[in-house]
Design an enzyme around this catalytic site. Structure first.
Site: not given
Ligand code: ADE
Ligand code: ZN
Length: 335
Positions: A195, A276, A198, A21
């Site tokens: 996503h 990430d 997670e 990100h």
């Protein structure tokens, strides 16, 4: 402990990063510099005070600080500087190709125009020697209507991003909430990722696959709780973009020696290693590889397989993928 040879291999091998990100690459120093440049008041007195707040208990405790950090991004040059800093770090880690997530709603909701966001990030990608493409992510804690409006607002810049993703608060916001915006994105020829698994259950991985029709699962580490799902991911060679340091910082696993990366690989899953939100979780690509290989019984063959997986799961033309994979194999032939 890692031997010197394996450490060097992990550092020097060619890599693809598929789960980063860009707002999560904003280092505290850059947050403060941009706050000063833009006259934005921060809730923290210093770089040290901000860094000291990076003690997360779960995904939401991180997201609250991550969105606050992004509030310093106002001008096209800010988005450029953030992206250029990440790409420079990626280059140092021998990342050859990266597919960068960005969260437009984090910025448009503060009045930042879409063109400022996309043009700033895109221009930095063009100026870097690292191959870099963009994936627009929808914030799943917001409504699907908001996601649809965001996609429409981004369409004038359709040539500047290759796909869409789904991020932010997972539990309570299942993939199927975004069925229509993903169907529309698919019609537009965009690549699809989300996503899932997670913090959320294996059921979210199923609906990401069946309802959203994603081509990769971001994180997905909870798939091992469901044998049939694991077998399906293997059968379909559906890649998971695993983020080891993130998983420790957000308490998905207590310690790195409990991470399931090796079990995923042993099950036959196309697992990849990614950073990430590197500025928040203690490291970039090489830090993630080194931390994982230090804690788990992983060796040279796993390193080669992970490097290959990164390129094989990338959204690149087949010849370009093969060129990168050949580069990986040539590197390992000399080790
Ligand atoms: N946004 C940034 N990092 C994220 C993560 N690890 N999970 C969900 N949303 C995110
Ligand atoms: Zn993520």
């Amino acid at each position: 402990m890692l031997n010197d040879q394996l450490r060097r291999v992990l550092q020097q091998m060619p890599k693809a990063e598929l789960h980063i990100h860009i707002e999560g690459s904003l280092e505290p120093e850059l947050i403060f510099a941009l706050a000063e440049r833009n006259g934005v008041k921060l809730a923290y007195a210093s770089v040290e005070a901000l860094r000291a707040a990076y003690a997360f208990t779960d995904l939401q405790s991180f997201l609250d600080i991550y969105y606050a950090g992004a509030s310093v991004l106002l001008k096209e040059q800010d988005f450029y500087d953030m992206t250029a800093a990440y790409l420079k770090r990626a280059e140092e880690d021998n990342v050859r190709h990266t597919e960068i997530f960005f969260d437009p709603q984090t910025h448009t909701h503060r009045g930042v125009p879409m063109d400022v966001i996309i043009n700033g990030i895109y221009r930095a990608c063009q100026d870097s020697p690292v191959s870099a493409t963009l994936i627009l992510c929808f914030l799943r804690h917001l409504s699907e209507e908001d996601a649809i409006a965001t996609l429409e607002a981004a369409l004038p810049y359709r040539d500047k991003f290759i796909g869409v993703g789904l991020d932010s608060s997972e539990v309570g916001n299942p993939p199927e909430k975004f069925a229509r915006v993903f169907a529309r994105s698919r019609e537009l020829g965009l690549h699809l990722v989300a996503h899932a698994g997670e913090e959320g259950p294996p059921a979210y991985i199923y609906t990401a696959l069946d309802t959203l029709k994603v081509e990769r699962i971001d994180h997905g580490v909870r798939c091992l709780e469901d044998q049939a799902l694991t077998e399906r991911l293997v059968r379909e060679q559906m890649a998971l973009t695993v983020c080891p340091l993130s998983n420790i910082k957000l308490c998905v696993f207590d310690k790195m020696d409990q991470h399931n990366l090796l079990e995923l690989l042993d099950a036959g899953i196309v697992a990849t290693v990614n950073s990430d939100d590197p500025a928040y979780f203690g490291g970039y690509m090489n830090d993630n590889f080194i931390a994982t290989f230090e804690a788990l019984p992983l060796g040279l063959s796993h390193a080669q397989r992970l490097a290959r997986n990164g390129f094989s799961a990338a959204f690149l033309p087949a010849e370009q993928k093969q060129k990168f994979i050949d580069e990986v194999d040539a590197f390992f032939a000399k080790v």
